[in-house]
Scaffold this active site. Structure first.
Site, PDB file in Angstrom:
ATOM      1  N   LYS A 141      -3.857   7.759 -10.010  1.00  0.00           N
ATOM      2  CA  LYS A 141      -4.500   9.118  -9.771  1.00  0.00           C
ATOM      3  C   LYS A 141      -4.857   9.615 -11.268  1.00  0.00           C
ATOM      4  O   LYS A 141      -5.638  10.668 -11.259  1.00  0.00           O
ATOM      5  CB  LYS A 141      -3.880   9.833  -8.521  1.00  0.00           C
TER       6      LYS A 141
HETATM    7  C1  LIG Z   1      -2.797   7.622  -3.866  1.00  0.00           C
HETATM    8  C2  LIG Z   1      -2.462   6.319  -3.882  1.00  0.00           C
HETATM    9  C3  LIG Z   1      -3.078   4.880  -3.020  1.00  0.00           C
HETATM   10  C4  LIG Z   1      -4.296   5.147  -2.078  1.00  0.00           C
HETATM   11  O1  LIG Z   1      -5.504   5.546  -2.734  1.00  0.00           O
HETATM   12  P1  LIG Z   1      -6.438   6.227  -1.768  1.00  0.00           P
HETATM   13  O2  LIG Z   1      -7.644   6.576  -2.644  1.00  0.00           O
HETATM   14  O3  LIG Z   1      -5.717   7.438  -0.988  1.00  0.00           O
HETATM   15  O4  LIG Z   1      -7.026   5.251  -0.867  1.00  0.00           O
HETATM   16  C5  LIG Z   1      -2.582   3.493  -3.576  1.00  0.00           C
HETATM   17  N1  LIG Z   1      -1.637   3.578  -4.318  1.00  0.00           N
HETATM   18  C6  LIG Z   1      -0.775   4.666  -4.898  1.00  0.00           C
HETATM   19  C7  LIG Z   1       0.017   4.319  -6.086  1.00  0.00           C
HETATM   20  C8  LIG Z   1      -1.285   5.821  -4.779  1.00  0.00           C
HETATM   21  O5  LIG Z   1      -0.777   6.769  -5.658  1.00  0.00           O
END
Ligand SMILES: *Cc1c(COP(=O)(O)O)cnc(C)c1O
Length: 462
Positions: free
Chosen positions: A112
């Site tokens: 993120k």
């Molecule tokens: C947020 C997150 C996901 C999922 O991603 P999306 O964009 O919501 O599909 C997967 N793995 C980790 C470690 C995350 O923080």
């Protein structure tokens, strides 16, 4: 370039407006009116460029000249200078044609950061230009909150308030948020669960009068700029493996579908992608929909991959809009039915999705097995989210000549519980964080009462 809603009833917006807005007024999500294209020559010319330069080139058409090129380039460079690896998102080869794309070298060790390091800076740029300030409010059960805080801590015109459920996030995750002592960062521990925190954020967006006219901004993955930033690493990794001259496939650990939707956008822009494999944990709405056309909510399950624990995948709506050939009315009526009862996609849109997407659901026992097996075969310790992707990718290795790129969405040190359960002594935090457990923390504990939270926000914003 303008942005339109997936439900067809909200006004079209500019890039600046769409970044500052979040959800559309008709309940839909914003998408670009036309999808810009990357020609084979454009892709070939990216070979050997820095991540920041590829990022600039991929995102420029979406920004539409609303930030001048020099400024945008500087913003992009600054955002990705915060990553601890020179390649920003390095590829790690596991075997002859299976690669991990390591998206966890940012400040909070999860993917993120790629989007939120950029989004904070873009928001601050537009707010300064307008002479405005804004407040960010978000609820988090883990990764989003810390990534948003790290993305905004240096933003002069933003104050950020992140609500987390008191005593219900891991110590590492809490400390990644509460040890950021910047003047514009406010952590609130709610005496309740994640849903209580989320409900208070939603209520605050619905009625913003407690802020007396100051803008409230959302930084969850409904914000278009997050998708835009994520398109880049699909392009950069495919180019590193030979695009446009050979196709690749991607496997993506998925929850709200923002990450894999960004990959789909890269494909629609012209990147040669043979297949997207969606990996879910036991919260498998995406897998049930694709495999069995069962588009329905099921109760939330707490898993070893907690950042993928969801009931509804909010960004799936953006893909449905494409599958329904941009018929906003059809999307709106499908989602209305979905809110009320179990439903199914129409045949033609479902067939379109199945042409490009496969899916697998991976339960907790399998996550532990995969962490052990992957370590045995490759010496890598996978985090539990990435483990779901590893297993799904192994099951879906189609054409052996097409490289499979599995997105490694978090660093294993961040999810030590699963790693220890799998039988490993744990994974040390990387050097820039090894004193995390000794750093000073700051947060306020508040009851799960909307008025108390809103009073805290109104009194503390600057
Ligand atoms: C947020 C997150 C996901 C999922 O991603 P999306 O964009 O919501 O599909 C997967 N793995 C980790 C470690 C995350 O923080």
């Amino acid at each position: 370039m303008r942005y339109i809603s997936t439900r067809g009833q909200a006004p079209a917006l500019s890039f600046e407006e769409v970044v500052l807005t979040g959800m559309a007024s008709d309940g839909g999500l914003y998408v670009p009116e036309e999808i810009p294209s990357l020609s084979r020559d454009d892709l070939a010319a990216m070979a050997g460029l820095s991540y920041a330069e590829i990022a600039f080139r991929v995102m420029k058409p979406f920004v539409n000249g609303e930030i001048d090129d020099d400024t945008f380039r500087a913003i992009v460079e600054e955002a990705y200078a915060t990553f601890s690896h020179d390649a920003v998102v390095p590829l790690n080869q596991l075997d002859a044609n299976h690669f991990l794309l390591e998206l966890f070298h940012g400040p909070t060790l999860a993917f993120k950061d790629v989007a939120l390091q950029l989004l904070g800076r873009i928001l601050d740029h537009f707010l300064k230009k307008r002479g405005e300030r804004a407040v960010i409010m978000g609820a988090t059960s883990g990764d989003t909150g810390s990534a948003a805080i790290e993305g905004c801590r240096h933003c002069d015109n933003l104050d950020i308030f992140i609500l987390h459920p008191h005593n219900r996030v891991s110590e590492v995750q809490r400390r990644q948020m509460t040890t950021v002592l910047a003047d514009n960062v406010f952590n609130v521990a709610i005496e309740g669960n994640f849903d209580d925190a989320q409900a208070m954020v939603k209520a605050s967006f619905a009625d913003q009068s407690f802020l007396n006219g100051t803008r409230l901004v959302a930084v969850n993955s409904i914000n278009w700029a997050r998708i835009m930033a994520q398109i880049v690493y699909y392009v950069a990794s495919a180019v590193a493996l030979g695009a446009p001259h050979r196709p690749v496939s991607f496997c993506v650990p998925s929850a709200n579908f923002g990450n894999v939707f960004a990959g789909y956008m890269a494909y629609r822009m012209g990147l040669p992608v043979e297949r997207f494999v969606i990996a879910t944990n036991a919260n498998d709405i995406l897998h049930r929909t694709l495999a069995a056309n069962d588009f329905s909510k099921q109760e939330l399950k707490a898993t070893l991959a907690p950042s993928m624990d969801i009931v509804v995948s909010s960004n799936f709506e953006r893909l449905l809009f494409e599958a329904y050939e941009r018929d906003g009315a059809a999307v709106a009526s499908l989602l209305e039915r979905f809110q009320a009862e179990p439903t199914a996609l129409a045949d033609a849109p479902l067939a379109r999705l199945r042409e490009r997407f496969a899916s697998h659901s991976v339960d907790d026992a399998t996550i532990l097995e995969v962490i052990r097996e992957a370590h045995h075969r490759t010496q890598e310790i996978l985090d539990p989210h990435t483990a779901t992707g590893y297993r799904a990718a192994e099951r879906e290795r189609g054409d052996a000549a097409v490289p499979m790129i599995t997105l490694a969405t978090a660093h294993p040190a961040k999810f030590a519980e699963a790693v220890v359960k799998a039988g490993f002594p744990g994974v040390p935090l990387p050097p820039h964080m090894d004193d995390l457990l000794e750093r000073e923390e700051r947060y306020r504990v508040l009851p799960a009462e909307l008025s108390a939270v809103q009073r805290f926000v109104a009194e503390n914003r600057r």
